[in-house]
Design a protein around this motif. Structure first.
Motif, mmCIF file in Angstrom:
data_model
loop_
_atom_site.group_PDB
_atom_site.id
_atom_site.type_symbol
_atom_site.label_atom_id
_atom_site.label_comp_id
_atom_site.label_asym_id
_atom_site.label_seq_id
_atom_site.Cartn_x
_atom_site.Cartn_y
_atom_site.Cartn_z
ATOM 1 N N ILE A 232 -3.685 -6.185 3.706
ATOM 2 C CA ILE A 232 -3.270 -6.224 5.115
ATOM 3 C C ILE A 232 -1.856 -6.790 5.245
ATOM 4 O O ILE A 232 -0.998 -6.185 5.902
ATOM 5 C CB ILE A 232 -4.270 -7.041 5.965
ATOM 6 N N ARG A 233 -1.578 -7.907 4.592
ATOM 7 C CA ARG A 233 -0.233 -8.487 4.741
ATOM 8 C C ARG A 233 0.808 -7.680 3.960
ATOM 9 O O ARG A 233 1.973 -7.593 4.372
ATOM 10 C CB ARG A 233 -0.216 -9.970 4.368
ATOM 11 N N SER A 236 1.907 -4.817 6.317
ATOM 12 C CA SER A 236 2.297 -5.186 7.677
ATOM 13 C C SER A 236 3.790 -5.528 7.728
ATOM 14 O O SER A 236 4.285 -6.255 6.872
ATOM 15 C CB SER A 236 1.487 -6.398 8.143
ATOM 16 N N PRO A 237 4.539 -4.973 8.677
ATOM 17 C CA PRO A 237 4.077 -4.204 9.839
ATOM 18 C C PRO A 237 4.008 -2.697 9.610
ATOM 19 O O PRO A 237 3.592 -1.959 10.502
ATOM 20 C CB PRO A 237 5.167 -4.508 10.880
ATOM 21 N N TYR A 238 4.459 -2.238 8.445
ATOM 22 C CA TYR A 238 4.469 -0.788 8.216
ATOM 23 C C TYR A 238 4.128 -0.512 6.768
ATOM 24 O O TYR A 238 4.588 -1.235 5.897
ATOM 25 C CB TYR A 238 5.860 -0.215 8.557
ATOM 26 N N PRO A 239 3.323 0.507 6.496
ATOM 27 C CA PRO A 239 2.687 1.463 7.424
ATOM 28 C C PRO A 239 1.382 0.974 8.021
ATOM 29 O O PRO A 239 0.784 1.624 8.836
ATOM 30 C CB PRO A 239 2.442 2.673 6.531
ATOM 31 N N SER A 240 0.901 -0.179 7.613
ATOM 32 C CA SER A 240 -0.310 -0.873 8.065
ATOM 33 C C SER A 240 -1.564 -0.442 7.306
ATOM 34 O O SER A 240 -1.759 0.735 6.993
ATOM 35 C CB SER A 240 -0.551 -0.722 9.577
ATOM 36 N N ALA A 241 -2.397 -1.435 7.022
ATOM 37 C CA ALA A 241 -3.729 -1.182 6.455
ATOM 38 C C ALA A 241 -4.623 -0.666 7.580
ATOM 39 O O ALA A 241 -4.391 -0.952 8.751
ATOM 40 C CB ALA A 241 -4.299 -2.466 5.875
ATOM 41 N N TRP A 242 -5.646 0.105 7.220
ATOM 42 C CA TRP A 242 -6.515 0.665 8.259
ATOM 43 C C TRP A 242 -7.941 0.782 7.754
ATOM 44 O O TRP A 242 -8.205 0.735 6.548
ATOM 45 C CB TRP A 242 -6.007 2.033 8.720
ATOM 46 N N CYS A 243 -8.865 0.908 8.707
ATOM 47 C CA CYS A 243 -10.269 1.147 8.372
ATOM 48 C C CYS A 243 -10.921 1.849 9.562
ATOM 49 O O CYS A 243 -10.305 2.014 10.622
ATOM 50 C CB CYS A 243 -10.988 -0.164 8.067
ATOM 51 N N TYR A 244 -12.139 2.271 9.373
ATOM 52 C CA TYR A 244 -12.929 2.784 10.495
ATOM 53 C C TYR A 244 -13.782 1.651 11.045
ATOM 54 O O TYR A 244 -14.300 0.825 10.282
ATOM 55 C CB TYR A 244 -13.853 3.919 10.045
#
Length: 320
Positions: A232-233, A236-244
């Motif tokens: 996550i860090r 951040s801020p790009y492209p960003s970690a993601w999940c559903y």
């Protein structure tokens, strides 16, 4: 590469993003002669597909620097234009792979600034991967370009510590400042003609800075809390970690920008979401990930407390 005292440096600078602008600005403000700037061609961006200039182009226009934007670095017209600039040194920061005819052109060669301690983290995203992999230090390296990616003989390496809670954006800015100093130091060495270089040593332990994509930015909740926190860090801020996030029949693709990690034993299944009116935490193998800043589809990036003002999760909510 060694050389006798040199003639006055005439520099062509090649770069595209904001990181490169800081370096270019430092070169200009240290009174080195920049005879040309090479940057990416303009391209449409955003929903309106408006033409977007690179950060380096914006700077070159503001300071009235000679600007070239080739789409093909082997194009005969571009090569003639580049040659006509009569540069004796090229400096490359966050650009693209150069053909040999380009990097061999200037008398004193072409050097690159790379945001890692080479030979580790060769590739497209060295700042991100250093954090993702939990490194405690990184740095910058200047090296003369050769026919492979980030493999040339090193001129200078400068090291910096990575803060335990630092994100990629923060580290980017600190490395840019370190890079500015290192490029100027490199130019002074070349100017004096007393260059000593060091060959890179390959080994199976070398870590690579792979290009970031949707797959390697997705959070895997089967990993440890530390690995997820670092992902996550590191993104951040790009492209960003993601999940559903799934709750009943609803499922959202959620970007995670900021979190903190609580290491504690629990018996919840990984991915279980617990919320109060102001807080959200997700169960991981060895504790809880407290989500502090995130973005739901169609919404702006916001603090978790803001999000929870407008959405309520059931006890079945899960991060996947």
């Amino acid at each position: 590469m060694n050389s006798a005292p040199v003639e006055k440096l005439r520099i062509v600078f090649m770069g595209t993003p904001e990181f490169a602008v800081g370096i270019l600005d430092t070169i200009v403000k240290n009174n080195f002669e920049v005879v040309g700037v090479i940057t990416a061609a303009d391209k449409p961006a955003g929903r309106g597909q408006k033409i977007k200039y690179s950060a380096v182009k914006e700077y070159a226009l503001e300071y009235n620097l000679r600007l070239l934007q080739p789409t093909n670095l082997k194009d005969a017209t571009f090569l003639e234009e580049l040659k006509s600039l009569n540069a004796n040194l090229q400096v490359v920061v966050a650009f693209r792979m150069l053909p040999e005819i380009v990097w061999r052109m200037p008398k004193y060669g072409t050097f690159n600034l790379h945001a890692s301690l080479l030979p580790n983290y060769r590739g497209a995203a060295p700042i991100n991967w250093a954090i993702i992999n939990g490194e405690t230090k990184t740095g910058v390296t200047t090296f003369f370009i050769d026919d492979k990616i980030d493999t040339g003989e090193m001129i200078l390496c400068r090291e910096i510590q990575i803060g335990s809670n630092e994100n990629a954006g923060q580290l980017h800015d600190r490395l840019m400042h370190l890079g500015c100093d290192t490029v100027i130091e490199t130019l002074r060495i070349i100017e004096k003609g007393n260059i000593t270089t060091q060959k890179q040593t390959d080994s199976p332990e070398i870590k690579t800075a792979y290009k970031l994509n949707k797959d390697n930015c997705k959070i895997d909740f089967e990993k440890s809390g530390e690995e997820i926190y670092n992902l996550i860090r590191g993104l951040s801020p790009y492209p960003s970690a993601w999940c559903y996030i799934k709750d009943g029949n609803d499922e959202w693709n959620v970007k995670m920008y900021e979190a903190s990690l609580e290491l504690i034993s629990h018996e919840l299944s990984v991915g279980t979401i617990i919320t109060t009116k102001k807080e959200m935490k997700i169960a991981v193998k060895n504790g809880f990930l407290h989500i502090l800043n995130l973005q739901f589809p169609g919404k702006k990036r916001m603090n978790t407390s803001e999000l929870l003002n407008g959405i309520a999760f059931s006890v079945e909510a899960k991060a996947l």
